[in-house]
Design a protein around this motif. Structure first.
Motif, mmCIF file in Angstrom:
data_model
loop_
_atom_site.group_PDB
_atom_site.id
_atom_site.type_symbol
_atom_site.label_atom_id
_atom_site.label_comp_id
_atom_site.label_asym_id
_atom_site.label_seq_id
_atom_site.Cartn_x
_atom_site.Cartn_y
_atom_site.Cartn_z
ATOM 1 N N CYS A 3 -2.497 12.458 -4.375
ATOM 2 C CA CYS A 3 -2.603 11.423 -2.386
ATOM 3 C C CYS A 3 -3.226 10.244 -2.786
ATOM 4 C CB CYS A 3 -3.391 12.101 -1.507
ATOM 5 S SG CYS A 3 -3.546 11.148 -0.121
ATOM 6 N N GLY A 53 -2.670 4.039 0.517
ATOM 7 C CA GLY A 53 -2.306 2.494 0.034
ATOM 8 C C GLY A 53 -2.849 1.545 0.707
ATOM 9 N N LEU A 93 -3.263 4.045 5.942
ATOM 10 C CA LEU A 93 -1.643 4.427 5.585
ATOM 11 C C LEU A 93 -2.142 5.769 4.083
ATOM 12 C CD1 LEU A 93 -1.672 2.355 7.173
ATOM 13 C CD2 LEU A 93 0.485 1.486 6.167
ATOM 14 N N THR A 136 -0.240 7.584 0.720
ATOM 15 C CA THR A 136 1.067 7.444 -0.039
ATOM 16 C C THR A 136 1.022 8.402 -1.181
ATOM 17 O OG1 THR A 136 0.608 5.121 -0.273
ATOM 18 C CG2 THR A 136 2.378 6.219 -1.713
ATOM 19 N N MET A 150 10.170 6.411 4.784
ATOM 20 C CA MET A 150 8.371 5.891 5.777
ATOM 21 C C MET A 150 8.592 6.744 6.825
ATOM 22 S SD MET A 150 9.091 1.891 4.973
ATOM 23 C CE MET A 150 10.901 2.029 5.460
ATOM 24 N N THR A 195 6.318 11.974 11.244
ATOM 25 C CA THR A 195 5.194 12.294 10.627
ATOM 26 C C THR A 195 5.308 13.407 9.770
ATOM 27 O OG1 THR A 195 3.622 10.807 11.129
ATOM 28 C CG2 THR A 195 2.734 12.121 10.341
ATOM 29 N N VAL A 235 5.486 7.596 2.154
ATOM 30 C CA VAL A 235 4.017 7.435 3.193
ATOM 31 C C VAL A 235 4.128 8.085 4.902
ATOM 32 C CG1 VAL A 235 3.154 5.521 4.591
ATOM 33 C CG2 VAL A 235 4.229 5.243 1.972
ATOM 34 N N VAL A 252 3.605 5.053 8.462
ATOM 35 C CA VAL A 252 3.624 3.464 8.517
ATOM 36 C C VAL A 252 2.505 3.067 9.694
ATOM 37 C CG1 VAL A 252 4.132 1.667 8.139
ATOM 38 C CG2 VAL A 252 5.589 3.138 7.556
ATOM 39 N N GLU A 257 0.261 -3.292 8.073
ATOM 40 C CA GLU A 257 0.934 -1.786 7.408
ATOM 41 C C GLU A 257 2.575 -2.810 6.750
ATOM 42 O OE1 GLU A 257 -1.491 -1.495 11.080
ATOM 43 O OE2 GLU A 257 -0.800 -3.044 10.074
ATOM 44 N N VAL A 273 3.844 -1.266 2.708
ATOM 45 C CA VAL A 273 5.193 -0.434 2.401
ATOM 46 C C VAL A 273 5.857 -1.794 0.969
ATOM 47 C CG1 VAL A 273 7.657 -0.423 2.803
ATOM 48 C CG2 VAL A 273 5.621 0.437 4.057
#
Length: 293
Positions: free
Chosen positions: A32, A35, A44, A46, A59, A70, A107, A110, A190, A194
């Protein structure tokens, strides 16, 4: 407490953060990192597993209204970690063997500011609280943008000129609850996060997990035939119908379009109307298969 669709697949930023660190603490294989951070200073996260070079990137919650995605992705990641650490199988596949040459990057959220704004209102937008209050004085139930009023999916559009022409034609020319793509492509922390992940890890495919009309759309691929075959396999696993490409504003798949155009690899938009106990098993099977294709 008996777990229901609401308790398992709903929550706020604090719930997500606790869940991430609980997984990290429990499973040795879990990786973990943070990012990037949003305009509101939220992480955010990752989550990595296996070989993250040439991995599949998932995502969730690109649109603030997709909070369920999520928590579906967090359950997926925890189940993957459990299978890897125990040497067991997930969806009939022994992941500790597969992940010697494959991997995943997830992720789960996001758009953490947007997620929190739907719960707490304009105050969750931090330095953009005044702007957010002016843009949405009647509440944030339908808010899908980030704290700055930028629709993150559209902020990643591969055809920026077409996007701006469309926005001008329908009147979305400044920050708002949805459909405004920003002043420049990848102007938001954000969306940049990505894009940076895709460049850093040489991502193999992306899977944009969304709420929608029980459809799966594929964009791009090494060849049209390969992309079509991959989409067919994922539709069989997921039970989702084929989605046709559309120019409608509310069907914008900016990250998928950008990734396919930038890297010539397949990107998938996977959309269930609802993420809960009734749909999770088919979602998990599709997600696991996507990791090994």
């Amino acid at each position: 407490m008996v777990e229901t669709e609401e308790t398992v697949f709903d929550g706020d930023y604090a719930d997500m953060r606790r869940r991430v660190y609980a997984i990290k603490e429990k499973y040795p294989s879990a990786v973990c990192t943070v990012g990037a951070r949003s305009w509101g200073g939220r992480a955010l996260f990752t989550l990595g597993l296996g070989q993250t070079k040439d991995a599949t990137l998932y995502m969730g919650c690109v649109n603030a209204c997709d909070v369920e995605t999520t928590f579906a992705l967090l359950r997926l990641y925890e189940n993957m970690c459990r299978a890897v650490d125990s040497g067991g199988k997930l969806c009939g596949i022994r992941l500790n063997e597969i992940f010697k040459s494959r991997g995943v990057i997830i992720v789960p959220c996001v758009n953490p500011d947007g997620m929190e704004m739907r719960r707490c209102g304009a105050v969750a937008a931090g330095c953009y609280a005044g702007l957010a209050q002016r843009l949405s004085p009647d509440g944030f139930e339908d808010w899908r943008a980030n704290a700055a009023g930028v629709d993150l999916s559209r902020n990643a559009s591969d055809d920026w000129r077409r996007l701006k022409e469309t926005e001008r034609r329908v009147g979305y020319t400044s920050p708002g609850a949805r459909f405004y793509g920003g002043k420049t492509r990848f102007s938001e922390p954000e969306s940049r996060a990505v894009a940076n992940l895709c460049r850093k890890y040489g991502v193999r495919h992306i899977v944009d997990v969304r709420k929608g009309n029980n459809t799966l759309c594929v964009t791009g691929g090494d060849s049209e035939e390969k992309g079509a075959l991959m989409a067919k396999i994922l539709r069989l696993c997921s039970g989702l119908e084929k989605a046709e490409k559309s120019s409608a504003l509310d069907e914008e798949r900016g990250f998928c379009d950008w990734f396919a155009a930038e890297y010539g690899r397949a990107a998938f938009s996977l959309e269930y109307k609802r993420y809960g106990e009734k749909t999770y098993s088919s979602f998990e099977e599709a997600a696991v298969v996507a990791a090994i294709m």
